[in-house]
Enzyme design. Structure first.
Site, PDB file in Angstrom:
ATOM      1  N   TYR A  80      94.972  24.662  48.592  1.00  0.00           N
ATOM      2  CA  TYR A  80      95.219  25.579  49.683  1.00  0.00           C
ATOM      3  C   TYR A  80      96.205  25.024  50.713  1.00  0.00           C
ATOM      4  O   TYR A  80      96.551  25.723  51.654  1.00  0.00           O
ATOM      5  CB  TYR A  80      93.912  26.009  50.351  1.00  0.00           C
TER       6      TYR A  80
ATOM      7  N   TRP B  86      99.274  37.075  52.648  1.00  0.00           N
ATOM      8  CA  TRP B  86      98.935  35.908  53.475  1.00  0.00           C
ATOM      9  C   TRP B  86      98.873  34.636  52.628  1.00  0.00           C
ATOM     10  O   TRP B  86      99.287  33.573  53.075  1.00  0.00           O
ATOM     11  CB  TRP B  86      97.589  36.145  54.157  1.00  0.00           C
ATOM     12  N   HIS B  87      98.387  34.769  51.402  1.00  0.00           N
ATOM     13  CA  HIS B  87      98.264  33.597  50.548  1.00  0.00           C
ATOM     14  C   HIS B  87      99.614  33.063  50.084  1.00  0.00           C
ATOM     15  O   HIS B  87      99.746  31.855  49.846  1.00  0.00           O
ATOM     16  CB  HIS B  87      97.399  33.921  49.327  1.00  0.00           C
ATOM     17  N   GLY B  88     100.587  33.916  49.939  1.00  0.00           N
ATOM     18  CA  GLY B  88     101.868  33.418  49.459  1.00  0.00           C
ATOM     19  C   GLY B  88     102.940  34.481  49.445  1.00  0.00           C
ATOM     20  O   GLY B  88     102.656  35.670  49.276  1.00  0.00           O
TER      21      GLY B  88
ATOM     22  N   PHE C 216      99.281  27.247  50.980  1.00  0.00           N
ATOM     23  CA  PHE C 216      99.150  28.601  51.499  1.00  0.00           C
ATOM     24  C   PHE C 216      99.175  28.618  53.017  1.00  0.00           C
ATOM     25  O   PHE C 216      99.244  29.664  53.613  1.00  0.00           O
ATOM     26  CB  PHE C 216      97.863  29.260  51.006  1.00  0.00           C
TER      27      PHE C 216
END
Length: 459
Positions: free
Chosen positions: A456, A321-323, A459
């Site tokens: 963020y 999900w973050h990257g 992301f």
């Protein structure tokens, strides 16, 4: 538009505030809500107007599916349809390049030309927010007030780009309450104080720490022992102050409009276990994963093995999900393994001194952040190798030692100082708080020379 910009603080925010309460004071709640929604769309479109239709389309789709779920509680077909479309939307924009490049790497040939799709701001956050709404509507726990109010739930500008992730059933009652549309001077004073704390974290602390992290990760192949530690620890602090600063600014801004958003951080670097760390770091994401992923997968209800599997899979998904990159997947996988070890350790029942628990936890978090920050797996390995390479100590200069001392002092300070949101629990609008807030705000404005995006945002 950045929270830490003159146009936001001295144009957008005052105009949005004045328009909302002018309409609310005249008893036109629907118009006040619409004003806030339009302002939030403008805030989003200020970056790139091309993605406003995407955001609006996502809102319309999820609202219509949600209405069907509200009318037909327990209709799995509508829920599945909504989740699949949301996942496909997020997957197309965020993971297409990663998937195609991985196929090319495995095949050893350029089978696919990469489209290099630009990632729309906040897509991870508004997709997760709306997916949670669909699940709640399916469970019979969410009811919409109106389409405009639903738009406000998704787009309200303090949280739109980088959270915190808000919950439909907690926020909708606030959006429609009569008191929301009346000026509350206590909330204004508290909101401005919390906003200033977050702004100070971002501008005065995080942006200064960025120099250490950026310098180290820009030449990972030539770092000496201390430079590698300065880069890793510098990023560890930078990310915390940057993201927690944003979250506090969001909470403060929401309070100006009489809205209470959830806390996202609770002194995570004071944690004495990885389990404790994830109770304190990005708390709204952790709660989202627990309620809408970990528990539906079975949670801890079907034995120890499946519990560990669910933990690990949940953390892998958090990483992804973050990257869209192997560094993020490894970061999530490492945290998954550490959580599994932590749970197993608790069953053994061995206790260690608190300082040992803290040191082990913090070291594990720092190592994981190296993968999170590095541009590739090879770069992360080089940084970690240099962090262990005592032979390069001879290459250390006085500036390196000074930088490491400053960062170490910052870490020690974080282990002792309470979270600002804990400090303001005793807030009263008096001269003491006014003086502290004004001094911090003046300091921030004095340093507000170059605008920098929040970490963020990517992301």
């Amino acid at each position: 538009m950045l929270f830490n910009s003159y146009e936001f603080m001295f144009l957008f925010l005052p105009l949005t505030f004045a328009g909302f309460f002018f309409l609310g004071h005249r008893g036109k709640k629907e118009w006040a809500t619409l004003w806030l929604v339009l302002a939030s769309f403008f805030f989003y479109g200020y970056w790139d107007m091309r993605y406003v239709p995407l955001l609006f389309g996502s809102i319309c789709f999820n609202y219509l599916v949600g209405r069907q779920l509200e009318v037909n509680n327990g209709h799995k077909g509508w829920l599945t349809f909504g989740i699949v479309i949301n996942v496909l939307l997020l997957g197309y924009f965020k993971y297409t390049d990663f998937f195609l490049s991985t196929v090319n790497d495995v095949a050893g040939a350029n089978l696919f030309d990469l489209p290099h799709i630009v990632l729309p701001l906040g897509i991870s956050f508004f997709t997760f927010t709306q997916t949670a709404y669909l699940v709640d509507a399916y469970r019979g726990e969410a009811k919409n007030h109106s389409f405009v109010t639903y738009c406000e739930f998704v787009t309200i500008f303090p949280h739109l780009i980088a959270g915190p992730i808000i919950n439909h059933k907690e926020m909708i009652p606030q959006f429609v309450a009569d008191k929301t549309f009346r000026i509350n001077y206590e909330n204004i004073a508290l909101g401005l104080t919390i906003f200033t704390f977050g702004l100070f974290k971002k501008v005065v602390i995080a942006d200064k720490l960025a120099v250490y992290a950026n310098d180290a990760f820009s030449h990972t192949d030539s770092l000496n022992f201390v430079e590698a530690w300065v880069g890793a620890l510098g990023y560890t602090l930078q990310l915390y102050f940057d993201f927690s600063g944003y979250s506090e600014m969001a909470i403060g801004l929401a309070l100006l409009f009489n809205l209470k958003m959830p806390v996202n951080f609770n002194s995570p670097y004071q944690a004495r276990s990885i389990i404790d760390f994830w109770h304190r770091w990005h708390m709204t994401l952790g709660l989202w994963v627990k309620n809408y992923l970990y528990i539906p997968m079975g949670g801890n209800r079907h034995g120890e093995f499946k519990k560990m599997r669910n933990l690990f899979v949940s953390m892998l998904i958090i990483g992804l999900w973050h990257g869209a990159g192997w560094t993020f997947i490894i970061w999530g996988g490492l945290h998954g393994m550490l959580l599994m070890i932590n749970h197993a350790w608790r069953k053994v029942g061995i206790t260690l001194p608190k300082v040992t628990n803290w040191g082990m936890t913090f070291l594990c978090v720092v190592v994981c952040w190296v993968f999170f920050r590095a541009g590739s797996v090879d770069e992360a390995i080089m940084v970690l190798s240099n962090m262990l390479n005592w032979q390069t100590v001879a290459d250390v200069n006085k500036a390196d030692i000074k930088h490491l001392a400053v960062i170490t002092a910052g870490i020690m300070l974080l282990t002792a100082v309470p979270n600002p949101l804990v400090m303001v629990k005793k807030f009263t609008a008096d001269n003491k708080w006014l003086l502290v807030t004004a001094a911090m705000l003046i300091w921030v404005i004095w340093h507000l020379n170059n605008y920098s995006e929040f970490l963020y945002f990517q992301f």
